[in-house]
Motif scaffolding. Structure first.
Motif, PDB file in Angstrom:
ATOM      1  N   CYS A 142      25.432  22.145  67.257  1.00  0.00           N
ATOM      2  CA  CYS A 142      25.369  22.626  66.092  1.00  0.00           C
ATOM      3  C   CYS A 142      24.399  21.719  65.034  1.00  0.00           C
ATOM      4  O   CYS A 142      24.917  20.855  64.943  1.00  0.00           O
ATOM      5  CB  CYS A 142      26.724  23.047  65.444  1.00  0.00           C
ATOM      6  N   ASP A 143      23.395  22.234  64.447  1.00  0.00           N
ATOM      7  CA  ASP A 143      22.579  21.211  63.747  1.00  0.00           C
ATOM      8  C   ASP A 143      22.297  19.791  64.350  1.00  0.00           C
ATOM      9  O   ASP A 143      22.411  19.053  63.490  1.00  0.00           O
ATOM     10  CB  ASP A 143      23.126  21.153  62.355  1.00  0.00           C
ATOM     11  N   GLY A 174      25.535  28.265  73.221  1.00  0.00           N
ATOM     12  CA  GLY A 174      24.352  28.497  72.002  1.00  0.00           C
ATOM     13  C   GLY A 174      24.604  29.434  71.317  1.00  0.00           C
ATOM     14  O   GLY A 174      24.433  29.295  70.076  1.00  0.00           O
ATOM     15  N   ARG A 178      25.053  28.511  67.063  1.00  0.00           N
ATOM     16  CA  ARG A 178      24.135  29.208  66.125  1.00  0.00           C
ATOM     17  C   ARG A 178      25.166  29.789  64.794  1.00  0.00           C
ATOM     18  O   ARG A 178      24.757  29.896  63.740  1.00  0.00           O
ATOM     19  CB  ARG A 178      23.401  30.318  66.749  1.00  0.00           C
ATOM     20  N   GLN A 179      26.479  30.409  65.394  1.00  0.00           N
ATOM     21  CA  GLN A 179      27.216  30.911  64.513  1.00  0.00           C
ATOM     22  C   GLN A 179      27.806  29.993  63.278  1.00  0.00           C
ATOM     23  O   GLN A 179      27.792  30.154  62.261  1.00  0.00           O
ATOM     24  CB  GLN A 179      28.344  31.707  65.178  1.00  0.00           C
ATOM     25  N   GLU A 181      25.731  27.405  62.365  1.00  0.00           N
ATOM     26  CA  GLU A 181      24.642  26.816  61.526  1.00  0.00           C
ATOM     27  C   GLU A 181      24.654  27.748  60.173  1.00  0.00           C
ATOM     28  O   GLU A 181      23.953  27.407  59.334  1.00  0.00           O
ATOM     29  CB  GLU A 181      23.599  27.049  62.347  1.00  0.00           C
ATOM     30  N   SER A 182      24.864  29.073  60.648  1.00  0.00           N
ATOM     31  CA  SER A 182      24.858  30.117  59.457  1.00  0.00           C
ATOM     32  C   SER A 182      25.817  30.130  58.295  1.00  0.00           C
ATOM     33  O   SER A 182      26.657  29.349  58.323  1.00  0.00           O
ATOM     34  CB  SER A 182      24.732  31.593  60.138  1.00  0.00           C
TER      35      SER A 182
END
Length: 182
Positions: A142-143, A174, A178-179, A181-182
């Motif tokens: 993540c990030d 993956g 991404r979850q 990061e939002s």
């Protein structure tokens, strides 16, 4: 709360050094994020921050879907513990502290497969009973930071993972990354 008998002073920049023994015991490394809390009595509480902990319910549902689709044990971890586990015998893993070997795999940031009957097996959790099946581990990124892992634990001896299982854990890791990061 447990007293340690250790006293530290605040420096001119407002910093306090956490003693090495405590950092080692709690697995706090340089760069480890800590949450800061205060209570009514004026105490300051430092707690290791787990970004995956924020997705707790979501992680449990994802682990259940993986276990149901594969018939294997699915585990989702942060850097400290198994956040979610599903499948037969998943109680052996749920909420337990991860092993140092798994922490190293997460830090290496690469998928690893450990097949039963081969040298170099991995324990996912500390003090784990003998693991007869194969294990596949995919770190969650993540990030740009490795924050945890998605693992599948096979059912029996001689079992090897193919591309479908590898793709499943890569997709899960993956998606969870991404979850975050939002």
């Amino acid at each position: 709360m447990k007293a340690t008998g250790i006293v530290r002073r605040i420096d001119d920049l407002g910093r306090v050094v956490i003693p090495k023994e405590i950092r080692r015991t709690l697995r706090i490394k340089e760069g480890t994020p800590l949450e800061i809390f205060t209570d009514k009595e004026g105490e300051i509480i430092l707690k290791k921050y787990s970004p995956i902990g924020e997705l707790n319910l979501f992680a449990k549902e994802y682990a259940e879907a993986l276990a149901q689709a594969t018939g294997m044990i699915a585990c989702i971890t942060d850097h400290d513990q198994v956040v979610a586990a599903a499948g037969q015998r998943s109680r052996e893993f749920a909420g337990k502290e991860i092993s140092r070997e798994l922490d190293r795999v997460i830090s290496d940031r690469e998928m690893r497969c450990f097949h039963s009957g081969e040298r170099g097996k991995i324990s996912l959790v500390e003090n784990q009973k003998e693991n007869a099946g194969a294990v596949i581990v995919q770190p969650i990124i993540c990030d740009g930071d490795a924050i945890g892992s998605v693992s599948l634990i096979g059912k029996g001896n001689g079992e090897k993972f193919g591309n479908p299982e590898k793709m499943l854990v890569q997709t899960a890791a993956g998606f969870l990354g991404r979850q975050m990061e939002s």
